[in-house]
Structures are given as structure tokens and as C-alpha cells.
Design an enzyme around this catalytic site. Structure first.
Site, mmCIF file in Angstrom:
data_model
loop_
_atom_site.group_PDB
_atom_site.id
_atom_site.type_symbol
_atom_site.label_atom_id
_atom_site.label_comp_id
_atom_site.label_asym_id
_atom_site.label_seq_id
_atom_site.Cartn_x
_atom_site.Cartn_y
_atom_site.Cartn_z
ATOM 1 N N LEU A 138 4.515 9.424 2.747
ATOM 2 C CA LEU A 138 4.113 8.243 1.817
ATOM 3 C C LEU A 138 3.214 8.868 1.048
ATOM 4 O O LEU A 138 2.248 9.470 1.215
ATOM 5 C CB LEU A 138 3.811 7.077 2.594
ATOM 6 C CG LEU A 138 4.796 6.327 3.375
ATOM 7 C CD1 LEU A 138 4.277 5.140 4.003
ATOM 8 C CD2 LEU A 138 5.998 5.861 2.437
ATOM 9 N N ASP A 139 3.295 8.434 -0.452
ATOM 10 C CA ASP A 139 2.217 8.947 -1.237
ATOM 11 C C ASP A 139 0.860 8.375 -0.700
ATOM 12 O O ASP A 139 0.759 7.423 -0.192
ATOM 13 C CB ASP A 139 2.317 8.417 -2.748
ATOM 14 C CG ASP A 139 3.674 9.073 -3.086
ATOM 15 O OD1 ASP A 139 3.996 10.187 -2.813
ATOM 16 O OD2 ASP A 139 4.277 8.437 -4.164
ATOM 17 N N LYS A 140 -0.270 8.752 -1.171
ATOM 18 C CA LYS A 140 -1.450 8.791 -0.733
ATOM 19 C C LYS A 140 -1.987 7.018 -0.855
ATOM 20 O O LYS A 140 -2.410 6.582 0.041
ATOM 21 C CB LYS A 140 -2.670 9.445 -1.600
ATOM 22 C CG LYS A 140 -4.018 8.998 -1.372
ATOM 23 C CD LYS A 140 -5.122 9.597 -2.509
ATOM 24 C CE LYS A 140 -6.337 9.103 -2.203
ATOM 25 N NZ LYS A 140 -7.438 9.676 -2.953
ATOM 26 N N ARG A 237 8.661 5.554 -7.621
ATOM 27 C CA ARG A 237 7.789 5.601 -8.905
ATOM 28 C C ARG A 237 8.589 6.302 -10.287
ATOM 29 O O ARG A 237 8.598 5.762 -11.011
ATOM 30 C CB ARG A 237 6.785 6.256 -8.576
ATOM 31 C CG ARG A 237 5.819 5.465 -7.166
ATOM 32 C CD ARG A 237 4.760 6.452 -6.820
ATOM 33 N NE ARG A 237 3.657 6.741 -7.903
ATOM 34 C CZ ARG A 237 2.867 7.721 -7.803
ATOM 35 N NH1 ARG A 237 2.813 8.285 -6.696
ATOM 36 N NH2 ARG A 237 2.041 7.981 -8.819
#
Length: 322
Positions: A138-140, A237
Site C-alpha cells: 500500500l502507498d505510504k 490514484r
């Protein structure tokens, strides 16, 4: 440090004439194809006592296979006491609810302080598993559920299940713009041509499919539920920005604040203060890698996301005719 392993087997009749790497994948399913191929090319595999280093070598029924290899520990990463929100755990897997701000894997500019460092501290034997058992990322600043493998057999299964689209990942998001209906985005994603840290929809990219449906509409925003078929970097995104509905807070992909007309000071402050993409991995479902049981977990919506939705509802109530 490393662990020495010795594997032996005999080529079965149904594998007669197959390539060596294919036959090994059937004989030793606990190990990934890439790992087996590396063992072949580095001379760790023998057929009837002779070293064979070509993965394409054809094998015949009855040949005796031996793999004498090392599994390297990922000791270049340090164990660090970082709190983990563990939703589920058994001898084979961990389900973690990742907070915003936690990077999953060390990389350029972030050598430690990551989920991987936390896993090495929480469960030291996981250093025997490649990438400390991390199967997907998962992105930060994305919150929510991740599965981590505690053993090599579990990781091998989960990586294959992820590639085979057998793991269901559902997200919730808030995007800019009032959407009228759900749909899907089926557009390839690859590295941006000029911004090397960004991804983009590009013809040369890898296939990527995102399903989305409307959960709640607001005056100038939409609360979405999304499901991934594929797992490309920044997929949701990039896809939402591509259809001109970037996520709230996602400055990388155009999600700057876009308040509705006559928005309250509270809503303006909430939108301007939302410093991450409004994206949460809400549900994770999969077949258990060992028992085969279908399991599903849900992660509650994080507080900043809840407050964002509350402010958008108040705005809608204050302007019922817009």
C-alpha cells in the site's frame, strides 16, 4: 547468514519431456519459479548427479533431481520496534491494518522505519521469507489491510493467488467531482514519460483494471467503493485521475482541494488539511494458503476519513437544492 536446504525428487511420468524449471515447479511447489530458476542457473541443481544449469534442459521420467541451495536471510534490514495493528494471525499469515505514514518497504530515501523493519522485530523467523513475507504493498499514505506471509510456502501460494487475481481487495475513497454512476477503468499503467516517480496511463504499460461504484454523492465530491483486479503501483490514484476524478488530498495526481460554492469554513479547513490521498483498503478476502478456507476481513474507516465524510454530509444538508 543463510539457511542450507536439500531437496530431492524423481521426475514423474507426466513431466516427461518438460523443461527442467517447469518440472521443478511441480516437484517443489513451496518455492517460487523465479527462486527455482535462480538455483538452476547458479549450479545448485543436479540431474542424476550431474550439475545442470540450463532452465530449458529437457527432463525424462525417472531422472533423480537434487537441489542443494541456500536461502539468504534479509539481514541487511534491521528489526525495529514499530507498533503494528494486527487484525488476524496464525502460524502462516498476518493481516495488518496499516496506518497512514507507514512506508511498506525500505527504499531510496527511506532505509528503515518501515513495515518490513517492524515485521522483522515482531516475528524474527520471518527473515527467512523473501521481503519479510510482504506480498503486496500500500502507498505510504494509504491506510488499511495487507496480508503478510510468515512462511515460504504461504508466500509462494499468496504471490500466485495475487497474480491469478484470486485475492479480493476492496477500497473506499473520496474523489473530486460529483459522479453519477459507477463503472470500470481498463487502462494500462506504466511509468510516467517525464516524471519518473509518477505512474500514468500509457499504451506501453501493464494491464490494469479498477471497478468502482458510488457509495454516497455530495455537492462536489463522491464517496466510492472500489475493487482491484490488478495491483499496479498507484493504480486507483492513476485511474481516477485519468477519468478526471482525482482523489481528495492526492496532490501527486491532481487532487488539490476543490470545494463547492459557498462551502463552510469547516469544510474548507477539512479539505485543505487533508494531507494524504483519501484512500483506504477496507476489505481483504482470500483463500487461506494452507487450509484453503475462504476468509475475509474489514478495517474500520480511519478517523480523518470519517471526519471528511461528516463535513461533506453537513455541506450537503446545508445546501439541499444544489
Amino acid at each position: 547468514m543463510s539457511e542450507q536446504i536439500l531437496l530431492t525428487g524423481v521426475i514423474p511420468s507426466h513431466a516427461n519431456g518438460k523443461r527442467l524449471d517447469q518440472a521443478l515447479a511441480e516437484l517443489f511447489p513451496d518455492y517460487s519459479r523465479s527462486r527455482l530458476k535462480n538455483w538452476i542457473t547458479d549450479g545448485s541443481v543436479t540431474i542424476d548427479g550431474q550439475v545442470v544449469d540450463r532452465p530449458r534442459e529437457k527432463v525424462l521420467t525417472g531422472m533423480e533431481i537434487q537441489v542443494d541451495a541456500e536461502i539468504e536471510e534479509e539481514q541487511r534490514y534491521s528489526a525495529q520496534p514499530i507498533d503494528l495493528n494486527i487484525v488476524y494471525e496464525d502460524d502462516h499469515i498476518l493481516i495488518i491494518n496499516k496506518p497512514a505514514g507507514l512506508v511498506v518497504h525500505p527504499g531510496a530515501g527511506k532505509p528503515d522505519g518501515t513495515l518490513l523493519n517492524a515485521l522483522l522485530h515482531y516475528h524474527p523467523p520471518i527473515d527467512q521469507v523473501p521481503r519479510a513475507g510482504i506480498v503486496h504493498r500500500l502507498d505510504k499514505d494509504t491506510t488499511g489491510l495487507m496480508v503478510v506471509a510468515k512462511t515460504i510456502p504461504a508466500q509462494t501460494y499468496l504471490v500466485a493467488a495475487m497474480q491469478g487475481r484470486e485475492i479480493t481487495r476492496e477500497y473506499e475513497a473520496v474523489c473530486n467531482g460529483a459522479m453519477t454512476a459507477g463503472g470500470l477503468v481498463d487502462e494500462p499503467i506504466g511509468r510516467h514519460a517525464t516524471k519518473r516517480t509518477h505512474m500514468a496511463v500509457v499504451n506501453s504499460g501493464r494491464p490494469a483494471v479498477t471497478h468502482y461504484r458510488v457509495s454516497e454523492r455530495f455537492r462536489a465530491h463522491t464517496h466510492l467503493r472500489l475493487r482491484l483486479e490488478t495491483g499496479r503501483t498507484h493504480q486507483i490514484r492513476v485511474h481516477m485521475a485519468h477519468i478526471r476524478h482525482p482523489l481528495v488530498g492526492d496532490l501527486t495526481y491532481g487532487g488539490r482541494p476543490r470545494p463547492p460554492q459557498q462551502a463552510s469554513a469547516e469544510l474548507l479547513q477539512t479539505l485543505q488539511g487533508f494531507k494524504r490521498q483519501a484512500l483506504h483498503a477496507a476489505r481483504l478476502s482470500l483463500h487461506h494458503p494452507i487450509t484453503g478456507e475462504w476468509l475475509s476481513w474489514d478495517a474500520p474507516t480511519p478517523p480523518d476519513f470519517v471526519e471528511l465524510l461528516a463535513q461533506l454530509r453537513r455541506d450537503r444538508q446545508a445546501h439541499p437544492h444544489d
